[in-house]
Design a protein around this motif. Sequence first.
Motif, PDB file in Angstrom:
ATOM      1  N   GLY A 154       0.246  -1.060  -3.158  1.00 39.40           N
ATOM      2  CA  GLY A 154      -0.430  -1.684  -2.144  1.00 39.40           C
ATOM      3  C   GLY A 154      -0.495  -1.244  -0.987  1.00 39.40           C
ATOM      4  O   GLY A 154      -0.937  -0.005  -0.863  1.00 39.40           O
ATOM      5  N   TYR A 155       0.017  -1.788   0.145  1.00 41.09           N
ATOM      6  CA  TYR A 155      -0.106  -1.305   1.570  1.00 41.09           C
ATOM      7  C   TYR A 155       1.104  -0.345   1.968  1.00 41.09           C
ATOM      8  O   TYR A 155       1.092  -0.225   3.067  1.00 41.09           O
ATOM      9  CB  TYR A 155      -0.199  -2.409   2.497  1.00 41.09           C
ATOM     10  CG  TYR A 155      -1.343  -3.439   2.378  1.00 41.09           C
ATOM     11  CD1 TYR A 155      -2.745  -3.332   2.555  1.00 41.09           C
ATOM     12  CD2 TYR A 155      -1.206  -4.657   1.475  1.00 41.09           C
ATOM     13  CE1 TYR A 155      -3.692  -3.679   2.783  1.00 41.09           C
ATOM     14  CE2 TYR A 155      -2.573  -5.667   1.345  1.00 41.09           C
ATOM     15  CZ  TYR A 155      -3.759  -5.199   1.773  1.00 41.09           C
ATOM     16  OH  TYR A 155      -4.692  -5.740   1.638  1.00 41.09           O
ATOM     17  N   ASP A 156       1.994  -0.123   1.015  1.00 39.84           N
ATOM     18  CA  ASP A 156       3.093   0.753   1.383  1.00 39.84           C
ATOM     19  C   ASP A 156       2.962   1.891   2.078  1.00 39.84           C
ATOM     20  O   ASP A 156       3.555   2.407   3.084  1.00 39.84           O
ATOM     21  CB  ASP A 156       3.899   1.042   0.241  1.00 39.84           C
ATOM     22  CG  ASP A 156       4.552  -0.160  -0.388  1.00 39.84           C
ATOM     23  OD1 ASP A 156       4.555  -1.218  -0.023  1.00 39.84           O
ATOM     24  OD2 ASP A 156       5.100   0.018  -1.502  1.00 39.84           O
ATOM     25  N   PRO A 157       1.822   2.677   1.607  1.00 39.95           N
ATOM     26  CA  PRO A 157       1.289   3.892   2.623  1.00 39.95           C
ATOM     27  C   PRO A 157       1.091   3.769   3.983  1.00 39.95           C
ATOM     28  O   PRO A 157       1.092   4.953   4.936  1.00 39.95           O
ATOM     29  CB  PRO A 157       0.425   4.464   1.891  1.00 39.95           C
ATOM     30  CG  PRO A 157       0.076   3.916   0.490  1.00 39.95           C
ATOM     31  CD  PRO A 157       0.805   2.598   0.667  1.00 39.95           C
ATOM     32  N   ILE A 158       0.750   2.425   4.517  1.00 46.39           N
ATOM     33  CA  ILE A 158       0.540   2.319   5.864  1.00 46.39           C
ATOM     34  C   ILE A 158       1.437   1.268   6.661  1.00 46.39           C
ATOM     35  O   ILE A 158       1.086   0.873   7.820  1.00 46.39           O
ATOM     36  CB  ILE A 158      -1.047   1.862   6.133  1.00 46.39           C
ATOM     37  CG1 ILE A 158      -1.372   0.438   5.393  1.00 46.39           C
ATOM     38  CG2 ILE A 158      -2.136   3.024   5.590  1.00 46.39           C
ATOM     39  CD1 ILE A 158      -2.629  -0.109   5.556  1.00 46.39           C
ATOM     40  N   PHE A 159       2.601   0.885   5.971  1.00 43.01           N
ATOM     41  CA  PHE A 159       3.388   0.059   6.528  1.00 43.01           C
ATOM     42  C   PHE A 159       4.576   0.719   7.137  1.00 43.01           C
ATOM     43  O   PHE A 159       5.385   1.237   6.104  1.00 43.01           O
ATOM     44  CB  PHE A 159       3.710  -1.200   5.746  1.00 43.01           C
ATOM     45  CG  PHE A 159       4.512  -1.955   6.165  1.00 43.01           C
ATOM     46  CD1 PHE A 159       3.780  -3.308   6.776  1.00 43.01           C
ATOM     47  CD2 PHE A 159       5.970  -2.228   6.149  1.00 43.01           C
ATOM     48  CE1 PHE A 159       4.755  -4.395   7.439  1.00 43.01           C
ATOM     49  CE2 PHE A 159       6.687  -3.200   6.710  1.00 43.01           C
ATOM     50  CZ  PHE A 159       6.000  -4.250   7.388  1.00 43.01           C
ATOM     51  N   LYS A 160       4.907   1.010   8.159  1.00 45.32           N
ATOM     52  CA  LYS A 160       5.976   1.707   9.042  1.00 45.32           C
ATOM     53  C   LYS A 160       7.136   0.949   9.230  1.00 45.32           C
ATOM     54  O   LYS A 160       6.869  -0.158  10.120  1.00 45.32           O
ATOM     55  CB  LYS A 160       5.640   2.623  10.024  1.00 45.32           C
ATOM     56  CG  LYS A 160       6.579   3.628  10.602  1.00 45.32           C
ATOM     57  CD  LYS A 160       6.259   4.611  11.418  1.00 45.32           C
ATOM     58  CE  LYS A 160       5.512   4.107  12.919  1.00 45.32           C
ATOM     59  NZ  LYS A 160       5.260   5.048  13.786  1.00 45.32           N
ATOM     60  N   ILE A 161       8.400   1.007   8.705  1.00 43.15           N
ATOM     61  CA  ILE A 161       9.428   0.242   9.379  1.00 43.15           C
ATOM     62  C   ILE A 161      10.143   1.011  10.175  1.00 43.15           C
ATOM     63  O   ILE A 161       9.794   1.982  10.907  1.00 43.15           O
ATOM     64  CB  ILE A 161      10.368   0.082   8.070  1.00 43.15           C
ATOM     65  CG1 ILE A 161      10.959   1.276   7.278  1.00 43.15           C
ATOM     66  CG2 ILE A 161       9.616  -0.848   6.833  1.00 43.15           C
ATOM     67  CD1 ILE A 161      12.042   1.522   6.224  1.00 43.15           C
ATOM     68  N   SER A 162      11.315   0.493  10.690  1.00 46.26           N
ATOM     69  CA  SER A 162      11.937   0.704  11.850  1.00 46.26           C
ATOM     70  C   SER A 162      12.522   2.161  11.685  1.00 46.26           C
ATOM     71  O   SER A 162      12.686   2.797  12.778  1.00 46.26           O
ATOM     72  CB  SER A 162      13.263  -0.322  12.229  1.00 46.26           C
ATOM     73  OG  SER A 162      14.135  -0.349  11.367  1.00 46.26           O
ATOM     74  N   SER A 163      12.890   2.592  10.827  1.00 46.99           N
ATOM     75  CA  SER A 163      13.394   4.071  10.458  1.00 46.99           C
ATOM     76  C   SER A 163      12.162   4.827  11.013  1.00 46.99           C
ATOM     77  O   SER A 163      12.620   6.359  11.008  1.00 46.99           O
ATOM     78  CB  SER A 163      13.740   4.331   9.179  1.00 46.99           C
ATOM     79  OG  SER A 163      12.607   4.252   8.139  1.00 46.99           O
ATOM     80  N   GLY A 164      11.065   4.637  10.976  1.00 44.43           N
ATOM     81  CA  GLY A 164       9.882   5.725  11.337  1.00 44.43           C
ATOM     82  C   GLY A 164       9.428   6.044   9.986  1.00 44.43           C
ATOM     83  O   GLY A 164       8.227   6.595  10.062  1.00 44.43           O
ATOM     84  N   LYS A 165       9.801   5.694   8.791  1.00 45.17           N
ATOM     85  CA  LYS A 165       9.135   6.113   7.474  1.00 45.17           C
ATOM     86  C   LYS A 165       8.340   4.694   7.088  1.00 45.17           C
ATOM     87  O   LYS A 165       8.515   3.872   7.522  1.00 45.17           O
ATOM     88  CB  LYS A 165      10.190   6.319   6.632  1.00 45.17           C
ATOM     89  CG  LYS A 165      11.069   7.623   6.868  1.00 45.17           C
ATOM     90  CD  LYS A 165      11.754   7.801   5.538  1.00 45.17           C
ATOM     91  CE  LYS A 165      12.790   9.084   5.740  1.00 45.17           C
ATOM     92  NZ  LYS A 165      13.471   9.345   4.615  1.00 45.17           N
ATOM     93  N   THR A 166       7.200   5.218   6.476  1.00 44.29           N
ATOM     94  CA  THR A 166       6.570   4.107   5.734  1.00 44.29           C
ATOM     95  C   THR A 166       7.285   3.939   4.355  1.00 44.29           C
ATOM     96  O   THR A 166       8.086   4.488   3.985  1.00 44.29           O
ATOM     97  CB  THR A 166       5.051   4.576   5.291  1.00 44.29           C
ATOM     98  OG1 THR A 166       5.101   5.627   4.242  1.00 44.29           O
ATOM     99  CG2 THR A 166       4.371   5.215   6.571  1.00 44.29           C
ATOM    100  N   LEU A 167       6.966   2.508   3.778  1.00 46.81           N
ATOM    101  CA  LEU A 167       7.567   1.946   2.626  1.00 46.81           C
ATOM    102  C   LEU A 167       6.995   3.198   1.704  1.00 46.81           C
ATOM    103  O   LEU A 167       8.065   3.366   0.522  1.00 46.81           O
ATOM    104  CB  LEU A 167       7.062   0.870   1.949  1.00 46.81           C
ATOM    105  CG  LEU A 167       7.470  -0.506   3.183  1.00 46.81           C
ATOM    106  CD1 LEU A 167       6.875  -1.796   2.539  1.00 46.81           C
ATOM    107  CD2 LEU A 167       8.946  -0.250   3.092  1.00 46.81           C
ATOM    108  N   ALA A 168       5.867   3.738   1.705  1.00 45.60           N
ATOM    109  CA  ALA A 168       5.589   4.983   0.447  1.00 45.60           C
ATOM    110  C   ALA A 168       6.592   6.140   0.759  1.00 45.60           C
ATOM    111  O   ALA A 168       6.303   7.037  -0.244  1.00 45.60           O
ATOM    112  CB  ALA A 168       4.167   5.136   0.696  1.00 45.60           C
TER     113      ALA A 168
END
Length: 202
Positions: A154-168
């Motif tokens: 899904g959208y994991d490669p463009i969703f960045k979390i607080s750690s600075g990483k994307t879900l992907a």
Amino acid sequence: MKAVLIATKNRGKAKEFEQMFSKYGIEVKTLLDVDHAIDVAETGKTFEENAILKAETIANQYQLMTIADDSGLMIDALDGSPGIYSARYAGEEKNDEANIDKVLSELMNVSDDRRAATFYCALAVAEPGKETYTVSGTLNGMITHKRIGENGFGYDPIFKISSGKTLAQLSSEEKNAISHRANAMKQLSKLLNQKWGEESIK
């Protein structure tokens, strides 16, 4: 043994629920375990409405407690879109890459401070003849300017979390510990403990 039906054909989702329900002595089944499973039209206007539609329809069809989820991505700069249309944002055919392309195109000239987004998951629990109830979970982040990472879907490669990483960029274990679905399941676990914690399930 009492059984609960998870309205999905995804074995991975089923495993998450199996762990939750095992302490109550409840068997977990999916739509892969039943015959003639129907596709329920998602005609609701909210995630909760769609989850309830699926849960109640399947529960009544098989006369089993049923859990259904509906989830998606809400982007502030797009007034909450793609929202309930997340899976088919770029067209009727589900296409993760096309959906991502559409989001990145729409946010092309949007600055970082306006790229906030939220993943949302609603879970509905339905039993024939009983009141349906829902719980929800969220995960906050922001939309990147390009795809980053190879994992997830899904959208994991463009969703960045607080750690600075994307879900992907996370492992399945890391993602499943913090995801919107995981947070919804935590709420469901609390609800089940209230419902059954003092009961003997037969």
